[in-house]
Design a protein around this motif. Structure first.
Motif, short mmCIF file in Angstrom:
data_model
loop_
_atom_site.label_atom_id
_atom_site.label_comp_id
_atom_site.label_asym_id
_atom_site.label_seq_id
_atom_site.Cartn_x
_atom_site.Cartn_y
_atom_site.Cartn_z
N VAL A 52 43.61 36.13 47.98
CA VAL A 52 44.39 37.23 47.41
C VAL A 52 45.85 36.84 47.20
O VAL A 52 46.39 36.99 46.10
N PRO B 210 41.99 39.73 38.46
CA PRO B 210 41.78 41.05 39.10
C PRO B 210 40.33 41.53 39.03
O PRO B 210 39.83 42.11 40.00
N GLU C 297 38.27 39.39 41.44
CA GLU C 297 38.66 39.78 42.79
C GLU C 297 37.96 41.05 43.22
O GLU C 297 37.39 41.15 44.33
N TRP C 298 37.96 42.04 42.35
CA TRP C 298 37.35 43.33 42.67
C TRP C 298 35.84 43.19 42.86
O TRP C 298 35.27 43.67 43.85
N VAL D 29 34.96 41.10 46.20
CA VAL D 29 35.21 41.79 47.46
C VAL D 29 34.25 42.96 47.64
O VAL D 29 33.75 43.21 48.75
N THR E 253 39.76 46.28 50.41
CA THR E 253 40.00 46.84 49.07
C THR E 253 41.45 47.24 48.89
O THR E 253 42.02 47.07 47.81
N LEU F 282 43.84 44.58 47.40
CA LEU F 282 43.64 44.00 46.06
C LEU F 282 44.75 44.44 45.12
O LEU F 282 45.48 45.40 45.37
N ARG F 283 44.86 43.74 43.98
CA ARG F 283 45.90 44.07 43.00
C ARG F 283 45.61 45.41 42.34
O ARG F 283 44.45 45.80 42.19
#
Length: 743
Positions: free
Chosen positions: A330, A337, A340-341, A344, A365, A368-369
């Motif tokens: 992260v 993004p 990443e989402w 995770v 969560t 995250l960005r």
């Protein structure tokens, strides 16, 4: 429909080339033991028993069984002198799991000198008396030659940064036969060896507990092991996964050898006994996941970023409790993004932590960005506050601050970050946000100066301290000094992204656009999951009029993150430069819509409204252009460009008086703007030579009658003999001057 967090889906570990075996011989042979590769350890694990509870080679174990509570042995009957056991002496397991027979033998064993010294060693570790722990631990290993004691002595050396000493201990020969304790318990007077019962009976200690001859030491010790002992001797790194992991950590300064110790890829991946769906056998963190994390760190050191990313992803997939791997993914922005989402949310929380799965997913969560999934992020923070009572936790507060900063609400973000730093003096994730807010809010520059000095005094080894100094110089327009401190920060921590971005900003703000492009490109190569460096490369190429390169960079950034309103605004600028005014207007509207979704500060988007009004003006939609420019002035009443463009719209609409007023207002803010000066001169000239209004004949006759009556009254004094001419009558008006040539 109310937002909700996505359902968990198990993340499949990406395939990697299988690590080829180092040798086909058994691990206890000289050849296999001398090799530093981990494959023979895996082969031993697969050849061994299917039981994973008592197997030190099992990668699904943690180091919990080897915790400092391990070594002091339980005794069957307690004596008065030892009736109160130390809290560290409650567990009987160790890193080299013993058999049930050994456990049965221990029931009749009472504490002796070795056991008490083990207690001293562990208690010293807990009290950070590392030299004390090493001193007594060394004596224990000399007496017992026990691999478990050697492991904890190596741990002590590692904690005191004696890495070479710890590595030598972990790679030297050790007996693979478990050392048995004396069948008779020691006397209560504290002497280790005794063959008689009762107080005060002391005898000389018998020979060492092991019957093996003295083993050779040194780097080539395994080669020097006699042939008759080869089947009973091995290294600790070949006897335990935890020992191999510790040995690799000791070699962290030598990246190549440490990588060889761990293997280029996870050697347990295709064993059939490893994977995300296999839970940890003792409730701790899998050593296999820790090894994958360390492998990722080594790959970063070797500038192999793609492999490092795969290692960190594998570590987190194997054990969701391995937060270090999550932090690297992260904060290092290794994934986009969207990736990443999805990653995770797809981890095997339920299989690995069935009781805490929901909480672990929520707490990850919130880190995250925030470019997308705004509703899900808001719900996540709400649940952490209401259901888990974490409203004052620094990590949860950081999630709130990060969302506010992404919305350009710097003042609100500063309030949250100040609260976090009130709870903890330094919070590494929060400090860049706190410093950035102080940079954007000009009235906080003096506080930024004080903060930078305090951090340098208190934590000079922390890269963020020198980053704060650089930002303070940046706030004062001292580009060269700021660049020096940003460079120092990146040397101290090459993975600290804000320092790289700020370093490139100094070139951009100084007008060195070519150097800025180079710096941003370097940052883009290091942080492959972030779209910001590519977006800044596009912005600099726009300044250099390199439209093709700007399009390429902006499109690449958009493919990584299509939810950033600033990026959409820059794409609209490029569409305007290409003459695609309608497409540019659509992109500016999209950027404003995205900004509304994130509930960001409207004042931050005044420039986008200005760009939209310019597109409307180019499209001859003057009424919409006027309304858009007026919107800009509502957000910032002293926006000189908006005043100038609004005057231009009035000029085009033929309302010269209003145009002249707006031009003057713009020049009162920016007096030397050449474009507005030229427009003002044009408006004044047009107003002077403007054709008068055409009147009809009736109005003309009425006006003539009024003028004749006026001049008739003015001639009366002359007939009365006063010979005076009024002031408002020209001197050349004679007796016949009652008529005027109006034309």
């Amino acid at each position: 429909m109310p937002p909700s967090t996505p359902s968990s889906q198990q993340y499949p570990i990406p395939a990697m080339p299988h690590l080829s075996p180092v040798t086909s011989r058994h691990r206890s042979s000289i050849g296999s033991s001398f090799s530093f590769g981990p494959q023979h350890l895996v082969d031993s694990y697969l050849d061994g028993s299917t039981s994973t509870v008592s197997n030190p080679l099992d990668p699904n174990r943690s180091v919990l069984p080897a915790s400092p509570r391990s070594s002091p042995r339980r005794r069957r009957r307690a004596k008065d002198s030892m009736s109160r056991q130390h809290p560290l002496a409650n567990d009987t397991t160790d890193v080299f799991q013993e058999t049930e027979d050994d456990s049965d033998d221990e029931d009749d064993y009472e504490w002796g000198m070795v056991d008490r010294m083990r207690l001293w060693r562990h208690d010293a570790l807990m009290q950070h008396l590392y030299e004390t722990a090493a001193f007594w631990g060394d004596k224990i290993v000399s007496w017992t030659n026990d691999p478990n004691d050697a492991f904890w002595l190596a741990q002590t050396y590692f904690m005191t940064h004696q890495y070479s000493r710890a590595e030598r201990l972990l790679t030297r020969p050790f007996s693979t036969t478990s050392s048995k304790r004396p069948p008779s318990p020691p006397p209560a007077n504290g002497h280790l060896f005794s063959s008689a019962k009762g107080k005060g009976r002391e005898q000389d200690p018998p020979p060492p507990l092991t019957s093996l001859p003295r083993l050779p030491m040194g780097p080539g010790a395994m080669v020097e092991v006699p042939e008759e002992m080869q089947e009973r001797v091995s290294r600790l790194v070949d006897m335990s996964v935890a020992c191999r992991y510790l040995a690799a950590q000791c070699q962290a300064s030598n990246w190549t050898e440490a990588t060889e110790m761990l293997g280029e890829a996870n050697p347990f991946r295709d064993s059939g006994r490893s994977g995300p769906s296999i839970p940890n056998v003792d409730g701790g963190i899998k050593v296999e996941a820790s090894m994958c994390h360390l492998r990722g760190i080594l790959m970063l050191k070797l500038n192999r970023g793609d492999q490092a990313k795969e290692c960190f992803m594998e570590a987190l997939a194997l054990d969701v409790k391995c937060y270090d791997a999550f932090e690297q993914l992260v904060t290092g922005e290794m994934m986009t993004p969207d990736e990443e989402w999805e990653f995770v949310q797809g981890l095997a929380y339920t299989q690995q932590t069935p009781q805490d799965a929901e909480f672990v997913q929520l707490i990850y969560t919130c880190r995250l960005r925030k470019y997308k999934h705004a509703a899900e992020h808001a719900l996540t923070r709400q649940r952490l506050v209401e259901e888990y009572d974490l409203g004052d936790n620094p990590d949860v507060l950081y999630s709130f601050a990060d969302a506010l900063y992404a919305d350009f609400r710097w003042a609100d973000c500063f309030v949250i970050t100040s609260r976090i730093l009130g709870l903890v003096s330094i919070h590494n994730a929060t400090m860049p946000l706190h410093i950035a807010c102080m940079f954007h809010l000009s009235h906080l520059h003096s506080k930024l100066f004080i903060l930078a000095h305090e951090m340098v005094d208190q934590e000079p080894e922390n890269p963020i301290s020198w980053y704060a100094v650089g930002v303070w110089y940046l706030s004062g327009g001292k580009w060269t000094q700021a660049r020096q401190y940003f460079s120092k920060t990146s040397l101290m921590d090459p993975r600290f992204g804000p320092a790289w971005i700020a370093f490139a900003h100094t070139f951009a703000l100084e007008g060195e656009h070519d150097h800025a492009v180079t710096a941003y490109s370097t940052c883009a190569r290091m942080f492959t999951g972030s779209h910001l460096p590519l977006m800044f490369v596009g912005m600099e190429n726009i300044m250099l009029s390199n439209h093709d390169l700007a399009d390429e960079a902006l499109n690449a950034a958009n493919s990584m993150c299509d939810g950033d309103p600033l990026l959409v605004n820059e794409m609209g600028v490029m569409a305007y430069n290409h003459g695609e005014f309608q497409r540019a207007a659509d992109l500016f509207l999209k950027a404003l819509d995205l900004a509304k979704v994130t509930q960001s500060s409207q004042k931050a988007w005044a420039t986008t409204y200005l760009n939209l009004g310019t597109c409307y003006r180019k499209l001859k939609r003057l009424k919409e252009a006027k309304e858009t420019y007026q919107k800009v002035l509502e957000l910032d009443s002293r926006h000189s460009m908006a005043l100038g463009f609004l005057g231009l719209v009035y000029h085009l609409m033929g309302e010269l008086d209003k145009a002249i007023v707006k031009y003057h207002e713009a020049l009162s803010i920016d007096p030397i703007n050449p474009h507005v000066l030229e427009l003002l001169n044009m408006a004044l000239e047009a107003n002077i030579i403007r054709v008068p209004t055409i009147l009809d004949s009736a109005e003309i006759n009425k006006t003539m009658k009024v003028l004749k009556e006026k001049y008739r009254r003015l001639k009366e004094p002359e007939h009365k003999g006063k010979d005076k001419v009024p002031r408002d009558v020209p001197s050349d008006v004679g007796p016949e001057g009652d008529e005027m040539n109006i034309g």
